[in-house]
Design an enzyme around this catalytic site. Structure first.
Site, PDB file in Angstrom:
ATOM      1  N   ASP A 108      35.157 -49.469 -40.515  1.00  0.00           N
ATOM      2  CA  ASP A 108      34.764 -50.819 -40.084  1.00  0.00           C
ATOM      3  C   ASP A 108      33.733 -51.270 -41.124  1.00  0.00           C
ATOM      4  O   ASP A 108      32.539 -51.030 -40.969  1.00  0.00           O
ATOM      5  CB  ASP A 108      34.178 -50.750 -38.671  1.00  0.00           C
ATOM      6  CG  ASP A 108      33.879 -52.128 -38.102  1.00  0.00           C
ATOM      7  OD1 ASP A 108      34.735 -53.020 -38.226  1.00  0.00           O
ATOM      8  OD2 ASP A 108      32.776 -52.312 -37.561  1.00  0.00           O
ATOM      9  N   CYS A 155      34.788 -58.000 -39.655  1.00  0.00           N
ATOM     10  CA  CYS A 155      34.642 -59.169 -38.774  1.00  0.00           C
ATOM     11  C   CYS A 155      34.532 -60.422 -39.635  1.00  0.00           C
ATOM     12  O   CYS A 155      33.673 -61.263 -39.408  1.00  0.00           O
ATOM     13  CB  CYS A 155      33.446 -59.006 -37.831  1.00  0.00           C
ATOM     14  SG  CYS A 155      31.896 -58.693 -38.659  1.00  0.00           S
ATOM     15  N   ALA A 158      29.125 -46.440 -39.020  1.00  0.00           N
ATOM     16  CA  ALA A 158      29.187 -46.332 -37.565  1.00  0.00           C
ATOM     17  C   ALA A 158      28.227 -47.221 -36.773  1.00  0.00           C
ATOM     18  O   ALA A 158      28.542 -47.620 -35.660  1.00  0.00           O
ATOM     19  CB  ALA A 158      28.989 -44.885 -37.149  1.00  0.00           C
ATOM     20  N   PRO A 180      26.272 -50.308 -35.120  1.00  0.00           N
ATOM     21  CA  PRO A 180      25.396 -49.842 -34.052  1.00  0.00           C
ATOM     22  C   PRO A 180      26.032 -48.853 -33.064  1.00  0.00           C
ATOM     23  O   PRO A 180      25.343 -48.373 -32.172  1.00  0.00           O
ATOM     24  CB  PRO A 180      25.021 -51.140 -33.333  1.00  0.00           C
ATOM     25  CG  PRO A 180      26.198 -52.034 -33.544  1.00  0.00           C
ATOM     26  CD  PRO A 180      26.705 -51.710 -34.916  1.00  0.00           C
ATOM     27  N   GLY A 181      27.327 -48.599 -33.186  1.00  0.00           N
ATOM     28  CA  GLY A 181      27.913 -47.560 -32.340  1.00  0.00           C
ATOM     29  C   GLY A 181      28.870 -48.035 -31.261  1.00  0.00           C
ATOM     30  O   GLY A 181      29.343 -47.229 -30.464  1.00  0.00           O
ATOM     31  N   SER A 182      29.168 -49.347 -31.229  1.00  0.00           N
ATOM     32  CA  SER A 182      30.084 -49.823 -30.190  1.00  0.00           C
ATOM     33  C   SER A 182      31.445 -49.126 -30.321  1.00  0.00           C
ATOM     34  O   SER A 182      32.004 -48.652 -29.321  1.00  0.00           O
ATOM     35  CB  SER A 182      30.252 -51.339 -30.268  1.00  0.00           C
ATOM     36  OG  SER A 182      30.542 -51.730 -31.585  1.00  0.00           O
ATOM     37  N   LYS A 183      31.927 -49.036 -31.563  1.00  0.00           N
ATOM     38  CA  LYS A 183      33.247 -48.413 -31.748  1.00  0.00           C
ATOM     39  C   LYS A 183      33.146 -46.896 -31.673  1.00  0.00           C
ATOM     40  O   LYS A 183      34.071 -46.239 -31.198  1.00  0.00           O
ATOM     41  CB  LYS A 183      33.853 -48.879 -33.069  1.00  0.00           C
ATOM     42  CG  LYS A 183      34.072 -50.392 -33.085  1.00  0.00           C
ATOM     43  CD  LYS A 183      34.634 -50.879 -34.399  1.00  0.00           C
ATOM     44  CE  LYS A 183      34.577 -52.389 -34.490  1.00  0.00           C
ATOM     45  NZ  LYS A 183      33.203 -52.890 -34.745  1.00  0.00           N
TER      46      LYS A 183
END
Lengths: 321, 157
Positions: free
Chosen positions: A193, A246, A122, A124-127
């Site tokens: 991710d 990515c 998870a 840094p938490g953007s998603k």
């Protein structure tokens, strides 16, 4: 490329093989351009209209590139370095700075208020914050992360974004999934991710080129297969999993999905719907002498030369009932 | 990290403080304590039982959002709401609110004390227009600032 971080010859060779000579040129040129200053309105705290109004008052030129996703904005003004992160609106959690391509896995996952959702890597938490926003701070959101330092960043970003429906757990994701399975827990939706070689981030972080090596890709591919295996096991029948990276390396992308299809006969790859205005390409079915299932064509490849964003790979898997 | 799910009595104590201090009558979600002072507000669908099970098989680091902190005050305790605590409850807050001027917002968000005589000695919710900016501790001459470092505006170079 005008940088001290020159790409390694093997990286160039692989990208040429993946894209073809002509497209490779466009790709390589795009790495010299700057990606968009993109932000996502944190609708848990402020409406799209209100934030837009405030940003325009600050004399920022705002573009909303996708008709169906007005919360996604591009700041077109020439800002000073770090200005996006220093604004009062950012400090108060009214928007999240996020590359557009990194918003697409959640657009593909479509979490809702009633779902039980796991975000397995998870930080840094953007998603995670985007998921919470889609879930309107309800439902069940479990954000797992292995590294304590990264958990602190995750917790800080969740806090600034006012995320109230999440718990944060610290565990290796494959072990965590097995343990959750032992509690007879099942997720409706999972975001994996996965940790990756980050080739898609070169446009914004040239240092990635320094760290790039083929051995790393091989090791990551093994890890990603382990992660997707345990994730599918904890997915409910009828549940959906979005796998994203990515990076462009097929070993970390289509090969992982192909592995999942080989090992789980009750899953299928789903077609992904993304904003119409966004250009993407289908997954590759052959790489380095290996052939993958034709199903992986439904996966999505995003290249920096197509939309001026970071590169990404997205696959959506459904576990059949 | 030890998470403690507050029982009815402990929840009622927090609700009583919120009403006494800020006139807040309604808070949705469950209170969870991390450490001795920090209160978190969880609004998700996991039951207490499931969270306890999860905490037995893995490290449960956080649940919900950091909401506020219990602070000693005189012979008792008071609650100091975080930025998010004030934002979440902004529709419910009825009293002890201090409205900052445009000029003061920057000072406040830089983490500075405000030299303002309020004639009060208490915790006040700090706001400017629609922006709720946490809680300040007011003495007769100034308002003490608790904006955490990572949420502060930086000095203009």
């Amino acid at each position: 490329m005008k940088t001290n971080y020159e790409p390694k010859p093997l990286f160039i060779e692989r990208m040429k093989l993946l894209l073809g000579e002509e497209e490779f040129k466009k790709y390589f040129d795009s790495l010299n351009s700057e990606s968009f200053n993109s932000i996502r309105v944190n609708t848990l705290k402020i409406s799209v209209e209100k934030l837009k109004e405030r940003l325009i008052e600050k004399k920022w030129k705002i573009k909303q590139p996708f008709r169906d996703f007005p919360e996604i904005m591009i700041v077109e003004s020439n800002l000073e370095p770090g200005e996006l992160g220093r604004s009062l609106e950012h400090l108060l959690g009214y928007y999240y700075i996020q590359d557009i391509s990194s918003m697409l896995p959640i657009i593909s996952l479509k979490p809702n208020e009633k779902d039980i959702v796991m975000d397995l890597c998870a930080s840094p938490g953007s998603k995670t914050t985007q998921i919470a926003s889609e879930m309107k701070n309800s439902g069940v959101l479990i954000a797992n992360e292995i590294n304590l330092g990264r958990i602190k960043i995750l917790a800080s970003n969740l806090e600034r974004s006012g995320v109230m429906n999440a718990i944060i757990t610290k565990s290796p994701s494959d072990v965590f999934c097995k343990k959750m399975k032992s509690l007879e827990f099942g997720a409706d939706k999972i975001l994996l991710d996965a940790p990756c070689s980050g080739e898609g981030t070169i446009i914004s972080n040239k240092k990635t080129l320094l760290m790039w090596n083929k051995k790393n890709i091989k090791n990551l591919s093994k890890k990603q297969k382990r992660l997707i295996h345990s994730a599918i096991e904890v997915l409910k029948d009828g549940g959906e999993l979005v796998y994203s990276t990515c990076t462009h390396a097929p070993e970390e992308n289509e090969e992982v999905i192909d592995y999942a299809l080989e090992n789980f006969k009750n899953i299928k790859v789903e077609k992904i719907s993304l904003p119409n205005e966004f250009k993407f390409r289908q997954g590759v079915t052959e790489w380095n002498g290996k052939e993958y299932s034709s199903e992986v064509k439904k996966c999505v490849r995003i290249y920096p030369q197509d939309n001026n964003t970071e590169g990404f790979f997205i696959a959506k898997i459904k576990k059949e009932k | 990290m030890t998470l403690k799910f507050l029982n009815t009595k402990e929840r009622e104590k927090i609700l009583r403080l919120l009403e006494e201090q800020f006139g807040i009558k309604n808070v949705e979600g469950r209170f969870i304590m991390i450490g001795k002072e920090r209160i978190f507000l969880y609004n998700g669908g996991l039951s207490k039982e499931m969270m306890e099970k999860i905490s037995k098989i893995t490290n449960l680091e956080r649940a919900g959002v950091y909401f506020g902190k219990m602070m000693p005050s005189g012979n008792g305790e008071k609650i100091r709401l975080s930025i998010e605590g004030t934002q979440i409850l902004k529709e419910e807050i009825r009293k002890n609110v201090f409205e900052l001027s445009e000029e003061m917002v920057e000072e406040w968000m830089m983490g500075r004390e405000l030299n303002i005589k309020t004639g009060k000695r208490d915790f006040l919710i700090i706001k400017h227009g629609d922006d709720f900016l946490g809680t300040g501790k007011v003495s007769e001459e100034k308002i003490g600032n608790f904006i955490p470092k990572n949420r502060r505006l930086k000095e203009r170079g």
